[in-house]
Motif scaffolding. Structure first.
Motif, PDB file in Angstrom:
ATOM      1  N   GLU A 138       0.849  -1.188   0.000  1.00 24.06           N
ATOM      2  CA  GLU A 138       0.000   0.000   0.000  1.00 24.06           C
ATOM      3  C   GLU A 138       0.887   1.241   0.000  1.00 24.06           C
ATOM      4  N   GLU A 139       0.293   2.388  -0.237  1.00 23.65           N
ATOM      5  CA  GLU A 139       1.035   3.642  -0.359  1.00 23.65           C
ATOM      6  C   GLU A 139       1.878   3.971   0.880  1.00 23.65           C
ATOM      7  N   THR A 140       1.395   3.685   2.063  1.00 23.09           N
ATOM      8  CA  THR A 140       2.128   4.034   3.286  1.00 23.09           C
ATOM      9  C   THR A 140       2.838   2.838   3.915  1.00 23.09           C
TER      10      THR A 140
END
Length: 174
Positions: free
Chosen positions: A96-98
Protein backbone atom coordinates in the motif's frame (compact mmCIF):
# COMPACT_ATOMS: atom_id res chain seq x y z
CA UNK A 1 18.51 -10.34 -10.10
CA UNK A 2 18.48 -8.76 -6.65
CA UNK A 3 18.07 -11.01 -3.60
CA UNK A 4 16.64 -10.04 -0.21
CA UNK A 5 17.56 -11.70 3.07
CA UNK A 6 14.50 -12.90 5.01
CA UNK A 7 16.26 -14.87 7.73
CA UNK A 8 19.20 -16.94 8.86
CA UNK A 9 19.22 -20.64 9.68
CA UNK A 10 20.97 -20.52 13.06
CA UNK A 11 20.87 -24.24 13.78
CA UNK A 12 19.09 -27.53 13.30
CA UNK A 13 16.29 -28.51 15.68
CA UNK A 14 15.77 -32.16 16.53
CA UNK A 15 16.58 -35.03 14.21
CA UNK A 16 13.72 -34.83 11.66
CA UNK A 17 15.09 -32.11 9.37
CA UNK A 18 13.73 -29.09 11.21
CA UNK A 19 15.81 -25.88 11.25
CA UNK A 20 15.74 -22.90 13.60
CA UNK A 21 15.43 -19.58 11.74
CA UNK A 22 16.04 -16.05 13.00
CA UNK A 23 13.65 -14.04 10.86
CA UNK A 24 14.36 -10.60 9.44
CA UNK A 25 11.35 -10.70 7.14
CA UNK A 26 8.93 -7.82 6.95
CA UNK A 27 5.96 -10.19 6.72
CA UNK A 28 7.07 -13.40 8.38
CA UNK A 29 3.50 -14.70 8.83
CA UNK A 30 3.18 -14.87 5.04
CA UNK A 31 6.81 -15.47 4.09
CA UNK A 32 7.21 -18.69 6.10
CA UNK A 33 3.87 -20.36 5.36
CA UNK A 34 3.83 -23.94 4.03
CA UNK A 35 4.11 -23.94 0.25
CA UNK A 36 6.17 -20.73 0.12
CA UNK A 37 9.54 -20.86 -1.60
CA UNK A 38 12.73 -19.48 -0.07
CA UNK A 39 16.31 -19.86 -1.24
CA UNK A 40 19.42 -20.90 0.62
CA UNK A 41 22.86 -19.87 -0.58
CA UNK A 42 24.65 -22.73 -2.27
CA UNK A 43 27.67 -21.52 -4.29
CA UNK A 44 28.09 -24.71 -6.30
CA UNK A 45 24.70 -24.25 -8.02
CA UNK A 46 24.24 -22.27 -11.24
CA UNK A 47 22.44 -19.34 -9.57
CA UNK A 48 24.26 -19.61 -6.23
CA UNK A 49 20.94 -20.39 -4.53
CA UNK A 50 18.97 -23.58 -3.98
CA UNK A 51 15.17 -23.28 -3.85
CA UNK A 52 13.46 -24.72 -0.78
CA UNK A 53 9.71 -25.23 -0.43
CA UNK A 54 8.49 -24.81 3.13
CA UNK A 55 6.68 -27.92 4.36
CA UNK A 56 5.90 -26.75 7.91
CA UNK A 57 6.39 -23.66 10.03
CA UNK A 58 5.89 -22.95 13.72
CA UNK A 59 7.05 -20.34 16.21
CA UNK A 60 9.51 -21.37 18.91
CA UNK A 61 10.72 -18.77 21.42
CA UNK A 62 12.24 -15.95 19.33
CA UNK A 63 12.73 -18.23 16.30
CA UNK A 64 10.68 -19.90 13.59
CA UNK A 65 11.07 -23.63 13.11
CA UNK A 66 10.85 -24.76 9.49
CA UNK A 67 10.93 -28.02 7.58
CA UNK A 68 11.42 -28.21 3.83
CA UNK A 69 9.95 -30.60 1.29
CA UNK A 70 12.42 -33.39 0.51
CA UNK A 71 14.52 -32.86 3.66
CA UNK A 72 13.68 -35.49 6.28
CA UNK A 73 16.61 -35.76 8.70
CA UNK A 74 19.20 -33.73 10.51
CA UNK A 75 21.79 -35.03 8.02
CA UNK A 76 19.80 -33.48 5.14
CA UNK A 77 19.82 -29.98 6.68
CA UNK A 78 23.05 -29.87 8.70
CA UNK A 79 24.91 -28.11 5.86
CA UNK A 80 22.44 -25.20 6.08
CA UNK A 81 23.62 -24.03 9.53
CA UNK A 82 24.40 -20.29 9.51
CA UNK A 83 23.11 -19.93 5.94
CA UNK A 84 21.01 -16.96 4.89
CA UNK A 85 17.50 -17.51 3.55
CA UNK A 86 16.65 -15.19 0.69
CA UNK A 87 13.93 -14.41 -1.80
CA UNK A 88 14.28 -12.81 -5.23
CA UNK A 89 12.95 -9.34 -5.89
CA UNK A 90 10.11 -10.90 -7.89
CA UNK A 91 8.80 -12.54 -4.68
CA UNK A 92 8.16 -9.16 -3.02
CA UNK A 93 4.46 -8.36 -2.94
CA UNK A 94 3.25 -4.87 -3.86
CA UNK A 95 2.53 -2.67 -0.85
CA UNK A 96 0.00 0.00 0.00
CA UNK A 97 1.03 3.64 -0.36
CA UNK A 98 2.13 4.03 3.29
CA UNK A 99 3.77 0.60 3.63
CA UNK A 100 7.47 -0.04 3.11
CA UNK A 101 9.83 -2.98 3.08
CA UNK A 102 12.51 -2.90 5.74
CA UNK A 103 15.26 -2.62 3.11
CA UNK A 104 13.63 0.59 1.84
CA UNK A 105 13.80 2.21 5.30
CA UNK A 106 17.09 0.86 6.70
CA UNK A 107 19.95 3.32 6.06
CA UNK A 108 17.55 6.14 5.11
CA UNK A 109 18.53 9.60 6.36
CA UNK A 110 16.09 11.16 8.84
CA UNK A 111 15.44 14.90 8.92
CA UNK A 112 13.18 17.11 11.01
CA UNK A 113 10.51 19.25 9.32
CA UNK A 114 12.89 22.18 9.86
CA UNK A 115 15.62 20.40 7.87
CA UNK A 116 17.93 19.28 10.70
CA UNK A 117 19.63 15.93 10.04
CA UNK A 118 18.89 13.56 12.94
CA UNK A 119 20.81 10.53 11.63
CA UNK A 120 19.97 7.35 9.72
CA UNK A 121 17.66 4.39 10.37
CA UNK A 122 19.81 1.49 11.55
CA UNK A 123 17.11 -0.93 12.70
CA UNK A 124 13.36 -1.47 12.75
CA UNK A 125 11.61 -2.84 15.82
CA UNK A 126 8.17 -4.45 15.58
CA UNK A 127 6.98 -4.47 19.21
CA UNK A 128 3.23 -4.30 18.65
CA UNK A 129 0.78 -1.65 17.49
CA UNK A 130 3.29 0.15 15.26
CA UNK A 131 6.86 -0.23 14.08
CA UNK A 132 9.62 1.79 15.72
CA UNK A 133 12.50 3.04 13.59
CA UNK A 134 15.80 3.16 15.51
CA UNK A 135 17.89 6.13 14.34
CA UNK A 136 21.66 6.24 14.80
CA UNK A 137 22.10 9.92 15.68
CA UNK A 138 24.25 12.27 13.61
CA UNK A 139 25.29 13.87 16.90
CA UNK A 140 25.23 12.40 20.38
CA UNK A 141 25.37 8.86 21.66
CA UNK A 142 21.81 7.78 22.39
CA UNK A 143 19.66 6.23 19.66
CA UNK A 144 16.49 8.08 18.67
CA UNK A 145 13.28 6.04 18.56
CA UNK A 146 10.85 7.12 15.86
CA UNK A 147 7.37 5.59 16.09
CA UNK A 148 5.99 4.88 12.63
CA UNK A 149 2.74 6.80 13.13
CA UNK A 150 1.08 9.45 10.98
CA UNK A 151 1.63 12.24 13.52
CA UNK A 152 5.42 11.72 13.47
CA UNK A 153 6.46 10.41 10.04
CA UNK A 154 5.57 13.16 7.60
CA UNK A 155 7.23 12.00 4.39
CA UNK A 156 9.16 8.97 3.14
CA UNK A 157 11.09 9.28 -0.12
CA UNK A 158 12.20 5.73 -0.90
CA UNK A 159 14.16 6.72 -4.03
CA UNK A 160 16.17 9.36 -2.15
CA UNK A 161 16.33 7.30 1.09
CA UNK A 162 15.08 10.37 2.96
CA UNK A 163 12.53 10.51 5.79
CA UNK A 164 11.03 13.69 7.23
CA UNK A 165 9.63 13.58 10.77
CA UNK A 166 7.77 15.89 13.11
CA UNK A 167 9.63 15.88 16.43
CA UNK A 168 7.26 15.38 19.34
CA UNK A 169 8.02 16.34 22.92
CA UNK A 170 10.31 13.78 24.58
CA UNK A 171 11.31 12.11 21.34
CA UNK A 172 14.86 13.46 21.24
CA UNK A 173 17.35 12.60 23.99
CA UNK A 174 18.20 15.49 26.29
Amino acid sequence: MEWFNVGTIVNTHGVRGEVRVKSVSDFEEDRFQPGQEVYVEKPETETGYEPLVIKSSRPHKQFILLTFEGFHSIDDVDWMKNAALSVPETALAPLEETEYYFHEIIDADVYTEEGSHLGYVKEILTPGANDVWVVEPAEGRQDILIPYIEEVVQQVDVAEKRITVRVMKGMLPE
